[in-house]
Design an enzyme around this catalytic site. Structure first.
Site, PDB file in Angstrom:
ATOM      1  N   GLY A  35       0.972  -1.424   0.122  1.00  0.00           N
ATOM      2  CA  GLY A  35       0.177  -0.084   0.045  1.00  0.00           C
ATOM      3  C   GLY A  35       0.683   1.061  -0.164  1.00  0.00           C
ATOM      4  O   GLY A  35       2.199   1.247  -0.045  1.00  0.00           O
ATOM      5  N   LYS A  36       0.097   2.208   0.126  1.00  0.00           N
ATOM      6  CA  LYS A  36       0.833   3.575  -0.170  1.00  0.00           C
ATOM      7  C   LYS A  36       1.962   3.854   1.036  1.00  0.00           C
ATOM      8  O   LYS A  36       2.814   4.386   0.806  1.00  0.00           O
ATOM      9  CB  LYS A  36       0.036   4.842   0.024  1.00  0.00           C
ATOM     10  CG  LYS A  36      -0.997   5.051  -0.987  1.00  0.00           C
ATOM     11  CD  LYS A  36      -0.898   6.449  -1.441  1.00  0.00           C
ATOM     12  CE  LYS A  36      -1.442   6.705  -2.895  1.00  0.00           C
ATOM     13  NZ  LYS A  36      -2.922   6.562  -2.960  1.00  0.00           N
ATOM     14  N   ARG A  37       1.807   3.283   2.134  1.00  0.00           N
ATOM     15  CA  ARG A  37       2.981   3.493   3.061  1.00  0.00           C
ATOM     16  C   ARG A  37       4.250   2.779   2.704  1.00  0.00           C
ATOM     17  O   ARG A  37       5.379   3.195   3.329  1.00  0.00           O
ATOM     18  CB  ARG A  37       2.400   2.841   4.781  1.00  0.00           C
ATOM     19  CG  ARG A  37       2.266   1.394   4.469  1.00  0.00           C
ATOM     20  CD  ARG A  37       1.765   0.891   5.921  1.00  0.00           C
ATOM     21  NE  ARG A  37       1.589  -0.519   5.844  1.00  0.00           N
ATOM     22  CZ  ARG A  37       0.480  -0.967   5.143  1.00  0.00           C
ATOM     23  NH1 ARG A  37      -0.437  -0.298   4.252  1.00  0.00           N
ATOM     24  NH2 ARG A  37       0.274  -2.186   5.129  1.00  0.00           N
TER      25      ARG A  37
END
Ligand code: GLU
Length: 454
Positions: free
Chosen positions: A253-255
């Site tokens: 994901g984005k993290r």
């Protein structure tokens, strides 16, 4: 293996996620390796989740990587249209056939009733799923509901006993108990099909031979098999690709960094490095070969070498690989790729167009250090501007104070002024011993001089 047809079937609901693009890449590789066709189909049947412009971004992401399609919404083909919203009649026809043949049924339950049912299931800790309230309505009850003006959804009538099996090319034999399966909605009350009905109808009508898709769909596949059987279609072969996780082994994901393939383009990754990197997410030639050209990957790609276990998306490795590709670029090629970037990023005082010749001279000086192209403007800015703005603190090396910087600069200036020959050798000869005289480490001294010089 003639007449192999694969497809990439994205839903235009957001940015083109690198995980989805990996799916596209594998489907493309399998088709190209086997001299087959690669089809692009836009699955735009969920109007609530659709994002304007998402399909265009998907096209851009695929094109950037060099993944071309033989049939698709923009290029047409024998089995179009390739946008599901333009094929509604076909799904209605299939749904009607399923109802007529007793494999599906209309369900009139209101969303309120379904909500209550879900809450009740939660309270009693029962598995979620439709309670089949409308499955056995009589003809009269159905006529009555229709007369009341309730628009039904159409649900699949999953057999209550037995099991459904299929052979996955990657996972091997997979079997599901029918009594664990839900009477899925096939056609919604807004007239749009669900993913399940639409993808089965289309994979059949578009003569797809191999469905390559993400692992997360494997639990839907038994329902699809039931649909193929009920509609009298021969199912394609399935290959569910291993998941992609971030370096901490959680869902990518984005993290973990950028997830949109277009962000990688923006950040200055080379498409050929990205292609190589994505190909190794779940596939490998021999567990050791890392850097491979597109042609080599196409030549050696096979589903047998796709793993079952999750692949790890390591930003570190991607950066490293990009650096390798950058160092291997011919200078001319490198200049071509950075010129537009320099035009955009260098301060406005720098004369445009940026001189190609000048850039070609600079490139060899910085290339070794570049991992992504977006670093280049910052690395070379000082070659272009007379007035530099910089933070003077960069003169302060490790374990140094301002007095030491002052002494270092003054002493060096004095010595350099007295030099008769100003070249690399003579500088080295006088400067190196100087460090000790002024009680600095060579690294500290040269660090100050490097900052001052640049
Ligand atoms: N539209 C689905 C998705 O975007 C396609 C899944 C499949 O390939 O069957 O994930």
């Amino acid at each position: 293996m003639a007449d192999i047809r694969t497809r990439f079937a994205p839903s235009p609901t957001g940015e083109p996620h690198v995980g989805n693009i990996r799916t596209a890449l594998f489907a493309w590789l399998f088709a190209r390796h086997n001299g087959g066709a690669f089809v692009l189909r836009i699955e735009d049947t969920d109007k609530a989740r659709e994002m304007v412009g998402a399909d265009e971004k998907i096209f851009q992401g695929l094109r950037w990587l060099g993944l071309d399609w033989d049939e698709g919404p923009d290029v047409g083909g024998d089995y179009g249209p390739y946008r599901q919203s333009m094929r509604l009649e076909l799904y209605h026809k299939a749904a009607k056939q399923l109802v007529d043949d007793g494999y599906a049924y209309p369900c009139y339950c209101s969303s309120q009733r379904l909500d209550e049912m879900r809450q009740e299931q939660k309270r009693l800790k029962l598995p979620p799923g439709y309670d089949r309230h409308c499955r056995d309505l009589t003809d009269e009850e159905r006529v009555q509901k229709d007369a009341e003006g309730v628009t039904p959804v159409i649900r699949l009538k999953v057999p209550l006993e037995g099991e459904t099996r299929f052979n996955d090319i990657i996972r091997g034999e997979v079997s599901f108990q029918n009594n664990n399966m839900n009477d899925l909605v096939l056609l919604k009350s807004d007239g749009y099909p669900t993913y399940h009905l639409a993808s089965v109808v289309d994979d059949h009508l578009m003569k797809i031979t191999h469905v390559l898709r993400a692992d997360e769909w494997i639990s839907s596949t038994p329902c699809h098999i039931l649909l193929y059987q009920a509609l009298g279609y021969k199912p394609p072969l399935f290959a569910h690709l291993p998941m992609i996780l971030g370096s901490d082994h959680s869902k990518l994901g984005k993290r973990h960094g950028a997830v949109s393939i277009l962000d990688y383009r923006e950040q200055g990754y080379l498409p050929e490095a990205m292609f190589n990197f994505l190909a190794l997410l779940g596939w490998s030639l021999d567990d050791k070969t890392e850097v491979m050209s597109v042609d080599d990957i196409v030549k050696s790609f096979s589903l047998e070498k796709v793993g079952k276990t999750a692949a790890i998306f390591s930003q570190e490795k991607l950066k490293w690989m990009n650096g390798v590709y950058i160092r291997n670029l011919a200078t001319d090629d490198f200049v071509d790729r950075v010129l537009p970037l320099l035009g955009e990023e260098l301060p406005s005082c720098v004369e445009r167009p940026i001189s190609r010749e000048y850039v070609a001279q600079i490139v060899p000086l910085i290339r070794e250090r570049v991992k992504v192209l977006s670093e280049v403007p910052e690395f070379v800015e000082f070659f272009f501007v007379d007035e530099l703005t910089y933070d003077t603190k960069i003169l302060l090396g490790k374990k140094m104070d301002w007095d030491m910087v002052d002494v270092a600069l003054r002493t060096a200036l004095q010595v350099i002024r007295g030099l008769e020959i100003f070249d690399e050798g003579s500088l080295e000869q006088v400067l190196r011993p100087l460090a000790q005289e002024i009680s600095l480490k060579v690294g500290q001294f040269f660090g100050v001089l490097r900052v001052a010089t640049t």
